[in-house]
Design a protein around this motif. Structure first.
Motif, mmCIF file in Angstrom:
data_model
loop_
_atom_site.group_PDB
_atom_site.id
_atom_site.type_symbol
_atom_site.label_atom_id
_atom_site.label_comp_id
_atom_site.label_asym_id
_atom_site.label_seq_id
_atom_site.Cartn_x
_atom_site.Cartn_y
_atom_site.Cartn_z
ATOM 1 N N LYS A 142 0.831 -1.214 0.000
ATOM 2 C CA LYS A 142 0.000 0.000 0.000
ATOM 3 C C LYS A 142 0.858 1.252 0.000
ATOM 4 C CE LYS A 142 -3.860 2.136 2.491
ATOM 5 N NZ LYS A 142 -4.786 2.001 3.655
ATOM 6 N N GLU A 143 1.917 1.252 0.808
ATOM 7 C CA GLU A 143 2.794 2.421 0.913
ATOM 8 C C GLU A 143 3.501 2.712 -0.408
ATOM 9 O OE1 GLU A 143 4.492 5.671 2.798
ATOM 10 O OE2 GLU A 143 2.945 4.305 3.561
ATOM 11 N N LEU A 144 3.823 1.660 -1.166
ATOM 12 C CA LEU A 144 4.551 1.829 -2.422
ATOM 13 C C LEU A 144 3.631 2.075 -3.615
ATOM 14 C CD1 LEU A 144 7.294 -0.931 -2.012
ATOM 15 C CD2 LEU A 144 7.531 1.532 -1.660
ATOM 16 N N GLY A 145 2.320 2.096 -3.373
ATOM 17 C CA GLY A 145 1.369 2.351 -4.451
ATOM 18 C C GLY A 145 0.817 1.105 -5.110
ATOM 19 N N GLY A 146 0.964 -0.048 -4.443
ATOM 20 C CA GLY A 146 0.442 -1.295 -4.984
ATOM 21 C C GLY A 146 -0.950 -1.609 -4.457
ATOM 22 N N HIS A 147 -1.381 -2.829 -4.686
ATOM 23 C CA HIS A 147 -2.709 -3.275 -4.280
ATOM 24 C C HIS A 147 -2.569 -4.189 -3.060
ATOM 25 C CE1 HIS A 147 -3.865 -1.707 -8.190
ATOM 26 N NE2 HIS A 147 -2.966 -2.503 -8.757
ATOM 27 N N SER A 148 -2.964 -3.699 -1.900
ATOM 28 C CA SER A 148 -2.756 -4.455 -0.668
ATOM 29 C C SER A 148 -3.548 -5.755 -0.632
ATOM 30 C CB SER A 148 -3.114 -3.588 0.546
ATOM 31 O OG SER A 148 -4.467 -3.151 0.485
ATOM 32 N N GLU A 149 -4.765 -5.757 -1.223
ATOM 33 C CA GLU A 149 -5.576 -6.976 -1.222
ATOM 34 C C GLU A 149 -4.922 -8.081 -2.056
ATOM 35 O OE1 GLU A 149 -6.667 -4.012 -2.075
ATOM 36 O OE2 GLU A 149 -8.090 -3.428 -0.497
ATOM 37 N N ILE A 155 0.916 -13.248 -0.861
ATOM 38 C CA ILE A 155 1.654 -13.661 0.331
ATOM 39 C C ILE A 155 1.163 -15.014 0.839
ATOM 40 C CG2 ILE A 155 2.028 -13.109 2.772
ATOM 41 C CD1 ILE A 155 2.023 -10.119 1.888
ATOM 42 N N ILE A 156 -0.148 -15.186 0.857
ATOM 43 C CA ILE A 156 -0.715 -16.460 1.319
ATOM 44 C C ILE A 156 -0.317 -17.596 0.383
ATOM 45 C CG2 ILE A 156 -2.869 -17.730 1.665
ATOM 46 C CD1 ILE A 156 -4.090 -15.103 2.678
ATOM 47 N N ILE A 157 -0.400 -17.350 -0.925
ATOM 48 C CA ILE A 157 -0.019 -18.375 -1.903
ATOM 49 C C ILE A 157 1.457 -18.740 -1.733
ATOM 50 C CG2 ILE A 157 0.336 -18.829 -4.370
ATOM 51 C CD1 ILE A 157 -2.148 -17.061 -4.882
ATOM 52 N N THR A 158 2.305 -17.736 -1.547
ATOM 53 C CA THR A 158 3.737 -17.985 -1.332
ATOM 54 C C THR A 158 3.949 -18.848 -0.097
ATOM 55 O OG1 THR A 158 4.317 -15.863 -2.336
ATOM 56 C CG2 THR A 158 5.978 -16.901 -0.938
ATOM 57 N N GLY A 159 3.253 -18.522 0.988
ATOM 58 C CA GLY A 159 3.384 -19.283 2.227
ATOM 59 C C GLY A 159 2.926 -20.720 2.084
#
Length: 230
Positions: A142-149, A155-159
């Motif tokens: 979010k801070e970098l201008g991306g899509h947090s959702e 992130i979940i898929i990576t985990g």
């Protein structure tokens, strides 16, 4: 229909926990990397929403209480790390080198993928925090201008993938040292990988818990730097 199914504020929580409970039972019955409880829970919840016709927003509104537990759950991972403090002191150089290498490899891979697939800046920065825990990764995106959702989903898929592939990869590359296993899992697959590390052993879990914290801090700095490279 939605009112009948999700007629209370906590019904989404119940559905989520029930799906995860089923996934846990499947894991106990078939001890296979593919029988990952979280993966099974995700599939079951998606099927439930599709078959029942319930909108995701309705489900999420009643299941959001679970997200409040993310931060305290992450903080609680400091307990096994504290219990292995002496081991940390004895191997601090190797541990820090391993974590920094893992963070750098993750960021470089995302940059390479963004160049190959011509991703936009927003898509690129969304993927940068893919290997850190959800609480940190969503804020970075979010801070970098991306899509947090989308970052949360990645992130979940990576985990989940890291959790499933951990034991086969350790066997293939003959990774036997508990510290190495823990650092690899925590750095590459955050909290979900740490769950697998804790299954492997207490030392693995403690080192993975440490890796989550250090990798998260390093990724905050590294993602900011790499965001300007595209």
């Amino acid at each position: 229909m939605e009112n009948l199914i999700l007629n209370s504020a906590a019904s989404g929580v119940f559905i989520s926990l029930a799906a995860y409970g089923i996934g846990t039972l499947v894991k106990r019955k078939w001890n296979s990397p593919l029988a990952n409880p979280l993966l099974i829970a995700i599939i079951l919840v998606i099927l439930f929403l599709k078959l029942s016709g319930v909108e995701y927003e309705t489900y999420n509104a009643s299941a959001k209480y679970l997200t409040y537990l993310l931060a305290p759950a992450t903080v609680s991972l400091a307990i096994p790390m504290y219990e292995r403090m002496q081991l940390l002191k004895e191997n601090y150089a190797a541990i820090l080198t391993g974590i920094l290498s893992g963070v750098l490899a993750s960021l470089v891979c995302v940059l390479a993928m963004a160049l190959v697939f011509h991703l936009s800046q927003a898509e690129y920065v969304t993927l940068l925090p893919k290997s850190v825990t959800t609480v940190i990764g969503m804020d970075i995106a979010k801070e970098l201008g991306g899509h947090s959702e989308i970052a949360a989903a990645v992130i979940i898929i990576t985990g989940v993938l890291g959790n499933m592939a951990a034991e086969p990869i350790c066997r293939i590359f003959a990774i036997r040292h508990p510290v190495a296993k823990g650092i690899a899992l925590g750095t590459s697959a955050h909290a979900i990988g740490t769950a697998k590390a804790m299954e492997m052993g207490e030392t693995e879990g403690a080192m993975s818990s440490l890796a989550i914290v250090v990798a998260g801090v390093c990724t905050v700095v590294g993602a900011t730097v790499f965001a300007g490279l595209l």
